[in-house]
Every structure is written in C-alpha cells, then in structure tokens.
Design an enzyme around this catalytic site. Structure first.
Site, PDB file in Angstrom:
ATOM      1  N   HIS A   1      49.186   0.506  27.597  1.00 33.50           N
ATOM      2  CA  HIS A   1      49.933   1.192  26.864  1.00 33.50           C
ATOM      3  C   HIS A   1      51.432   1.572  27.442  1.00 33.50           C
ATOM      4  O   HIS A   1      52.125   2.673  26.902  1.00 33.50           O
ATOM      5  CB  HIS A   1      49.401   2.580  26.209  1.00 33.50           C
ATOM      6  CG  HIS A   1      48.076   2.216  25.611  1.00 33.50           C
ATOM      7  ND1 HIS A   1      47.694   2.324  24.298  1.00 33.50           N
ATOM      8  CD2 HIS A   1      46.883   2.581  26.427  1.00 33.50           C
ATOM      9  CE1 HIS A   1      46.294   2.200  24.330  1.00 33.50           C
ATOM     10  NE2 HIS A   1      45.990   2.286  25.344  1.00 33.50           N
TER      11      HIS A   1
ATOM     12  N   SER B   1      78.285  -8.535  34.288  1.00 31.29           N
ATOM     13  CA  SER B   1      78.833  -8.312  32.934  1.00 31.29           C
ATOM     14  C   SER B   1      80.268  -8.333  33.214  1.00 31.29           C
ATOM     15  O   SER B   1      80.931  -8.239  34.213  1.00 31.29           O
ATOM     16  CB  SER B   1      78.621  -6.660  32.748  1.00 31.29           C
ATOM     17  OG  SER B   1      79.553  -6.181  31.823  1.00 31.29           O
TER      18      SER B   1
ATOM     19  N   LYS C   1      77.237  -3.950  37.000  1.00 27.31           N
ATOM     20  CA  LYS C   1      76.258  -4.569  36.299  1.00 27.31           C
ATOM     21  C   LYS C   1      75.475  -5.892  37.008  1.00 27.31           C
ATOM     22  O   LYS C   1      76.438  -6.763  37.579  1.00 27.31           O
ATOM     23  CB  LYS C   1      76.377  -5.097  34.917  1.00 27.31           C
ATOM     24  CG  LYS C   1      76.471  -3.936  33.743  1.00 27.31           C
ATOM     25  CD  LYS C   1      75.415  -2.939  33.975  1.00 27.31           C
ATOM     26  CE  LYS C   1      74.062  -3.626  33.196  1.00 27.31           C
ATOM     27  NZ  LYS C   1      74.307  -3.900  31.737  1.00 27.31           N
TER      28      LYS C   1
ATOM     29  N   GLU D   1      65.306 -12.391  30.563  1.00 25.59           N
ATOM     30  CA  GLU D   1      65.640 -12.075  29.380  1.00 25.59           C
ATOM     31  C   GLU D   1      65.466 -13.218  28.257  1.00 25.59           C
ATOM     32  O   GLU D   1      65.051 -13.291  27.223  1.00 25.59           O
ATOM     33  CB  GLU D   1      67.028 -11.333  29.200  1.00 25.59           C
ATOM     34  CG  GLU D   1      66.938 -10.038  29.724  1.00 25.59           C
ATOM     35  CD  GLU D   1      68.332  -9.581  29.867  1.00 25.59           C
ATOM     36  OE1 GLU D   1      68.821  -8.605  28.661  1.00 25.59           O
ATOM     37  OE2 GLU D   1      69.113  -9.759  30.649  1.00 25.59           O
TER      38      GLU D   1
END
Ligand code: ARG
Length: 470
Positions: free
Chosen positions: A166, A287, A293, A300
């Site tokens: 979980h 970024s 970043k 991803e």
C-alpha cells in the site's frame, strides 16, 4: 477476339485488367500502405526468393526464369538497403512496388514470381518474418536488462530498505531482493516471448488468396528455406490469422507494464522525499524554467509509453473481432501499431538498461528509512508467538504497543524492558537484539524470502537461468 495486353503505364495497378476507370485519388491515398509497410521490404524479398526457388524446384518456373527472378530480387534488395529504391505510392503497398520494380528490371518474366501466391499469404509471411526478428531482438534486450539487474543486486547484498505494501512501510527487505523481483518479471517476459515465437514460426505461404493453389507447390521446401518448423494447416486460417501479432502485442504490453512499474518506482525513489537513488547527469534532463530541476524523464517515459503499446494491442483486437473468414482489407491496419509497439518496447528497454547501469543507489537513505515506521512490529508479534502466545493475541498486543510508541514518538526498541513488560511478561532481554532491523531481515530465511542466505541462493539461481538459455 482477345485484345493484346495494353502496355503498363508507370504506376498502373497490377490488378488493372478488370477495371475501366482510373482510381479516384482519395481512394488511392486512403488504401495505400506503402508509406509504412515498406518496412517489410527485406522480409518480402526474403520470402520471394524462397518462393521463386520453390517454383523452380517444382517445375512451375524454368531454371532460367528462376535465375532471372532471383537476380532481379537481389538487385532490388541492394536498392532497398542503399535507400535508392524508387517507392511509388500509386503502387499501393510494398508487395506491388517490389513486383513492379522486378518487371521493370527483368521484363515480363518478373510477372511469373506471383504464380501460386497472393498478397494475402505474402503479407502474412512478411509479418511473421518481421516479428520473428523482433522477438529475438527483444529477448536479447530483456536478457541484457536482467544482467544489469543481477549485477546491481549482487553489488547491494547488504543494503536494507523498507519493503512496502500500500506504499506504506511494511517490513525490511534487502535491495538485492527488491531488484531480483524485477528479474523475475523480465524472466517471465522472455519465456512468454519464446512461447509466442512458436506460434509466429508457422509458414502461411501456399494458402494463396484463401483456398490454396492449383499449382503443384512444395510449402515444406519453402519452410525449410526460411527456417519455419511448421506450415499452416488451413489456408483460410493462414490468411485470416493475426493471433500471432496480437499475442506478440500482449507480450510487449506486459514487458511495458513491468518497465512502467519500475519507472514509477524510480520516479518515487529519485524524489527528495525518498532520496533512494541519485541520477547521474547523463541520465536525467533539466527544466526550461526551473534552474534547479533534474528530472527522471527516462523513468517517466518508460511509464508513459506503456500506454501506446496497450493501445496497439487493443487496437488490433478490435480490428480482428468482427472479421468474417478469411482475408479482409481491415487486416492492413495491423501494421502501424505493431511496428510502433515493437519500436517502443525496444527503445524503452535500451533506455532503462542505461538508466539502471548508471543509477546510484543511496544505501544510507534506505537504511534510515528502514529504521522508522515500525518495520519490526511483525517480528515483535512473532517473538511473542514463538513463546506460545497465540499470534492473533500477539498481533493485538503489539498493535497497542505501537500505538503507545507512536504517541511517544519513538521506536519499539527505544522502550526499556520494564516498559515492554507492562505489555507482556513474555518480553525478555533478548528482545532488543531480536528487533534489530538486520535480525528481522536475517530471519526471513524461507525459500524466496529476503533473508541473506535465501537471497544468495536466488542470485545464484538467477545467474544460472540467465546462462542456461543462451
Ligand atoms: N497491403 C495489404 C495488407 O497489408 C496486402 C494484402 C492486400 N491484399 C488484397 N487483396 N488487397 O494487408
């Protein structure tokens, strides 16, 4: 009286004989597939070479005719390889482009290649030859990836991190154990692809358009030339069947699902909140606006690209579900999704392999996370159960104990023995050693568990399986 055949205009359809009117430009554009199926050219030629040799062997072509055709096909093969082949969209698909080119190169004898063959069995053959190769590439890439997983697991045999259910900290596990979980997933993927290959590896050529052919052909000879262990048992099925493509897409979808789950985990782990991995600059992206970043885009995209492969699977199943026997033009819609899915799965695996090779695991962060979150609560209950308290009671008791510790903001092992004994007189001095995270891991010696001995055996077994199949 029969008319002499009209000389073919450039771009004229091989099937033009029955037609009085020129094709409508919108229909020509709509039905054309050469802009994507030209990718099948190497397989189309490979299949034609075998077909021509078989026709000669069976006496359907003379030796001289076959020689001319084989020579022409080889010249076309070189043009395709060099990128000089003059693809003509008016010639609809890869098959008609190559046949028209052959006739142009060697004259009307080129028109004999299509004897005892239809584009329907031809395209089924091309697709099977193509997929056979894709499967081998994918299996090799999966193996390379498993190799990287195994190397990383070996290098982190001592590292402990929280295991989750979980997405809540549950019990401590070894990082090697965690990585080997992915090894198993990709092992199954490789086995599945091997099974799929058996059903891809069936020769459909000889089915003709749908019913077989009147010529005395020898499909077994073609099968031998092309390395197919079996030939199709039913000509209608041979031209209508795309199960093998759907099965390949299902295999690819599962590979991508595994890549996606790993991707998701790496995204989480690369966050400041987890900090379980650090990305080398070469494997991250920045970024355009936020200078600080460093993003885990490979992970991803591995997650994101799974969607298109699922799409290809559902797309093909949908194309197939309403088709009557046997070949239907809808089947032309099998290709783009299939090509894209094969490409996507392969590029994803290559990128993830690079990512996992370069990623830096952060054992200190993992160990620190494993110290919090009461990961040893199950062991505290096991401790009491080992002293004959029914496990259900032990569970309830330790639950109260944890609640007490949560209120105090401390781990179980920070309590004194006296405090522990207020919960149960069964607690003894040895409980502190028992509850150490390392001890919790070590005790899970069951087969397939995270105990160091079990993991050592698992590492050996994984290496053995990786070696065995190649
Ligand atoms: N381009 C077609 C396909 O991909 C080849 C077979 C076409 N056959 C036909 N009779 N129109 O399926």
């Amino acid at each position: 009286m029969s008319q002499p055949p009209r000389p073919r205009r450039k771009g004229a359809k091989p099937w033009a004989g029955r037609f009085r009117e020129r094709i409508h430009p919108a229909v020509e554009r709509f039905t054309a597939s050469v802009h994507f199926d030209r990718r099948l050219a190497p397989y189309d030629i490979q299949g034609s070479l075998a077909h021509a040799r078989m026709l000669a062997k069976c006496g359907v072509l003379t030796r001289r005719e076959a020689e001319a055709i084989l020579g022409g096909l080889r010249a076309i093969q070189r043009e395709v390889e060099r990128g000089t082949f003059p693809w003509d969209p008016a010639l609809e698909d890869v098959h008609m482009n190559i046949e028209a080119r052959l006739v142009r190169k060697i004259g009307p004898v080129g028109g004999k290649l299509h004897t005892a063959r239809s584009r329907n069995d031809q395209v089924a053959l091309d697709l099977r030859l193509y997929l056979r190769e894709q499967i081998q590439v994918l299996r090799r890439q999966l193996r390379d990836f498993q190799d990287v997983l195994l190397t990383a697991a070996r290098a982190h045999q001592e590292v402990i991190l929280p295991g989750y259910t979980h997405l809540q900290r549950a019990q401590p596990v070894l990082l090697a154990h965690h990585l080997l979980a992915y090894f198993e997933m990709f092992q199954r993927d490789r086995e599945r692809l091997a099974g799929c290959l058996e059903r891809v590896n069936v020769l459909p050529l000889g089915a003709g358009a749908l019913a077989g052919t009147t010529f005395p052909i020898d499909p077994h000879f073609v099968a031998e030339l092309l390395g197919f262990p079996r030939i199709a048992a039913n000509s209608l099925d041979a031209v209508a069947d795309r199960d093998f493509a759907a099965e390949f897409l299902a295999c690819a979808a599962l590979v991508m699902m595994h890549c996606s789950r790993l991707g998701e985990e790496l995204v989480l782990w690369a966050s400041a909140e987890f900090g379980f991995v650090a990305l080398p600059d070469a494997l991250a992206t920045g970024s355009s606006m936020m200078p600080q970043k460093k993003n885990p885009d490979v992970a991803e995209l591995a997650r994101g690209k799974a969607g298109r492969v699922y799409g290809a699977l559902v797309g093909l199943l949908t194309v197939l579900k309403g088709l009557p026997m046997s070949y239907n033009r809808d089947l032309q819609e099998d290709k783009e999704g299939l090509f894209d899915a094969a490409d996507t799965t392969q590029t994803t695996l290559v990128a993830l392999t690079a990512l996992l090779t370069g990623i830096r695991f952060q054992p200190d962060r993992m160990r620190a996370a494993a110290a919090g979150g009461y990961l040893n609560a199950t062991d505290a209950a096991d401790y009491l159960a080992a002293k004959r308290l029914p496990f259900r009671q032990a569970h309830e008791l330790v639950g109260r104990l944890v609640r007490h510790c949560v209120d105090r903001g401390c781990p179980i092992e920070a309590l004194t023995l006296e405090e522990l004994r207020e919960f149960s007189p069964l607690f003894d001095r040895d409980v502190f050693e028992y509850l150490a995270v390392e001890a919790c891991v070590a005790r899970r010696a069951s087969p397939g568990g995270t105990g160091p001995a079990a993991v050592r055996r698992a590492l050996q077994d994984a290496a053995r399986r990786l070696k065995a199949e190649w």
